[in-house]
Design a protein around this motif. Structure first.
Motif, PDB file in Angstrom:
ATOM      1  N   ALA A   1       0.870  -1.091   0.007  1.00 10.89           N
ATOM      2  CA  ALA A   1       0.024   0.038   0.159  1.00 10.89           C
ATOM      3  C   ALA A   1       0.798   1.303  -0.071  1.00 10.89           C
ATOM      4  CB  ALA A   1      -0.787  -0.106   1.276  1.00 10.89           C
ATOM      5  N   LEU A   2       2.303   1.143   0.196  1.00 10.16           N
ATOM      6  CA  LEU A   2       2.983   2.420   0.488  1.00 10.16           C
ATOM      7  C   LEU A   2       3.469   2.622  -1.047  1.00 10.16           C
ATOM      8  CD1 LEU A   2       5.108   1.174   3.558  1.00 10.16           C
ATOM      9  CD2 LEU A   2       3.148   2.986   3.751  1.00 10.16           C
ATOM     10  N   GLY A   3       3.320   1.730  -1.972  1.00 12.17           N
ATOM     11  CA  GLY A   3       3.750   2.038  -3.302  1.00 12.17           C
ATOM     12  C   GLY A   3       4.845   1.234  -3.906  1.00 12.17           C
ATOM     13  N   PRO A   4       5.494   1.487  -5.158  1.00 12.83           N
ATOM     14  CA  PRO A   4       6.435   0.327  -5.605  1.00 12.83           C
ATOM     15  C   PRO A   4       7.583   0.528  -4.831  1.00 12.83           C
ATOM     16  CG  PRO A   4       5.528   1.826  -7.409  1.00 12.83           C
ATOM     17  CD  PRO A   4       4.760   2.453  -6.200  1.00 12.83           C
ATOM     18  N   SER A   5       8.184   1.565  -4.125  1.00 17.55           N
ATOM     19  CA  SER A   5       9.021   1.688  -3.154  1.00 17.55           C
ATOM     20  C   SER A   5       8.983   2.363  -2.032  1.00 17.55           C
ATOM     21  CB  SER A   5      10.444   2.434  -3.852  1.00 17.55           C
ATOM     22  OG  SER A   5      10.182   3.661  -3.816  1.00 17.55           O
ATOM     23  N   PHE A   6       9.414   2.091  -0.854  1.00 15.24           N
ATOM     24  CA  PHE A   6       9.221   2.446   0.341  1.00 15.24           C
ATOM     25  C   PHE A   6      10.526   2.608   1.337  1.00 15.24           C
ATOM     26  CE2 PHE A   6       8.545  -1.790   0.512  1.00 15.24           C
ATOM     27  CZ  PHE A   6       9.183  -2.303   1.719  1.00 15.24           C
ATOM     28  N   THR A   7      10.337   3.360   2.390  1.00 15.26           N
ATOM     29  CA  THR A   7      11.482   3.759   3.501  1.00 15.26           C
ATOM     30  C   THR A   7      11.308   2.680   4.359  1.00 15.26           C
ATOM     31  OG1 THR A   7      10.576   5.424   4.429  1.00 15.26           O
ATOM     32  CG2 THR A   7      11.924   6.043   2.619  1.00 15.26           C
ATOM     33  N   VAL A   8      12.064   2.187   5.334  1.00 15.47           N
ATOM     34  CA  VAL A   8      11.999   1.240   6.532  1.00 15.47           C
ATOM     35  C   VAL A   8      11.161   2.098   7.447  1.00 15.47           C
ATOM     36  CG1 VAL A   8      12.929   0.022   8.240  1.00 15.47           C
ATOM     37  CG2 VAL A   8      14.092   0.052   5.930  1.00 15.47           C
ATOM     38  N   GLU A   9      11.441   3.430   7.625  1.00 16.84           N
ATOM     39  CA  GLU A   9      10.878   4.266   8.556  1.00 16.84           C
ATOM     40  C   GLU A   9       9.334   4.155   8.386  1.00 16.84           C
ATOM     41  OE1 GLU A   9      13.423   5.466   6.729  1.00 16.84           O
ATOM     42  OE2 GLU A   9      14.447   4.534   8.060  1.00 16.84           O
TER      43      GLU A   9
END
Ligand SMILES: Nc1ncnc2c1ncn2[C@@H]1O[C@H](COP(=O)(O)OP(=O)(O)OP(=O)(O)O)[C@@H](O)[C@H]1O
Ligand SMILES: [Mg+2]
Length: 280
Positions: free
Chosen positions: A232-240
């Motif tokens: 749900a966060l998109g094709p890439s995301f940060t660990v945070e």
């Protein structure tokens, strides 16, 4: 070569890897020195297809071959993947009599290794052998132990051991040459498949959800849940962005299974099709 699928192009793309494996086979046949080939790659990337092709070539080159896979369900008994491989196909590596003689050692792997070593050594004097055990990510402890010990004990015999796994294979065998073949993405015409032929084939058949379930089948539930939330966060995301206490073990597992890529700053879904399927 590899078959096409329902209008899919016939996309082999594995010539170099096949040559590498064939060189190992020919080296073992010529020298009588055993070797291990470790084929790894994400779910659906083509390990079984590659091994099927290699076995056909090996038979043409005079090898006796056998193949079996560890099962997701754990299988019927300890050592089943190896023992089934040795009795598989139209011309099994072990005769029925040799196989029968192993029955009494089924629950005693150390004695079984000893007996099997003698049988395989004798068989390899007449014919070079290729033994394929697939999907070691699901193998039982006894199988893992025996597959680590046998290649070393039989290093002076013309036997190539081929193991495959969705996960990197660490500490495979001591004192034996190990040739690693990492099957990478294929140049497919469907970019959202991330080079994964299982996903590309599934897309043409309208079976993406089934393919995704299959690809996630070796993951612990924590990793599956994390991947679904991350979709749900998109094709890439940060660990945070995963929250205050991200599950680092689950993230590491997803990277090891080739589902996420880490560029040092962000994590990326390797297959956009899979991410989209997780949103439904
Ligand atoms: N090089 C290729 N050319 C054409 N089709 C391929 C190729 N590699 C794999 N495929 C197709 O992709 C699908 C998945 O391949 P395969 O079952 O070999 O993957 P796998 O890595 O063994 O997956 P798993 O980890 O689930 O065992 C199959 O439909 C297969 O026919
Ligand atoms: Mg497979």
């Amino acid at each position: 070569m590899f078959p096409g699928h329902d209008g899919m192009p016939d996309f082999s793309g594995r010539g170099e890897d096949l040559d590498t494996a064939l060189e190992v086979l020919h080296g073992t046949r010529a020298t009588g020195i055993g070797a291990v080939v470790a084929v790894t790659g994400e779910a659906g990337i083509g390990k079984t297809t590659f091994i099927t092709e290699l076995r056909e070539r090996a038979v043409g080159d005079g090898f006796a071959t056998g193949r079996a896979a560890a099962l997701e369900s754990g299988g019927i008994a300890p050592l089943a993947p190896l023992l089934t491989a040795l009795r598989s196909g139209p011309a099994p590596v072990l005769s029925q009599a040799d196989f029968g003689a192993l029955a009494t050692y089924a629950s005693r792997p150390i004695w079984l290794v000893d007996r099997l070593t003698g049988q395989l050594r004798a068989r390899a004097t007449a014919t070079p052998i290729l033994i394929c055990v697939e999907d070691l990510q699901w193998a039982d402890a006894a199988t893992r132990y025996v597959l680590r010990v046998l290649p070393a004990q039989l290093v002076s015999s013309a036997i190539v051991w081929l193991f495959s796994s969705r996960l990197p294979l660490d500490a495979i065998a001591d004192d034996v040459a190990v040739h690693e073949i990492l099957l990478g993405p294929l140049p497919l015409s469907v970019p959202e498949a991330g080079g994964n032929p299982l996903l590309a084939v599934a897309l043409t058949r309208g079976q993406v959800a089934e393919a995704v379930r299959h690809m996630l089948s070796s993951l612990p539930s924590t990793a599956k849940e994390l991947l679904t939330a991350a979709a749900a966060l998109g094709p890439s995301f940060t660990v945070e962005s995963l929250g205050a206490l991200p599950d680092h073990d689950a993230l590491a597992r997803l990277a090891r299974e080739g589902l996420l890529a880490d560029d040092g700053r962000r994590l990326h879904f390797r297959h956009e099709l899979l991410r989209q399927a997780l949103l439904i």
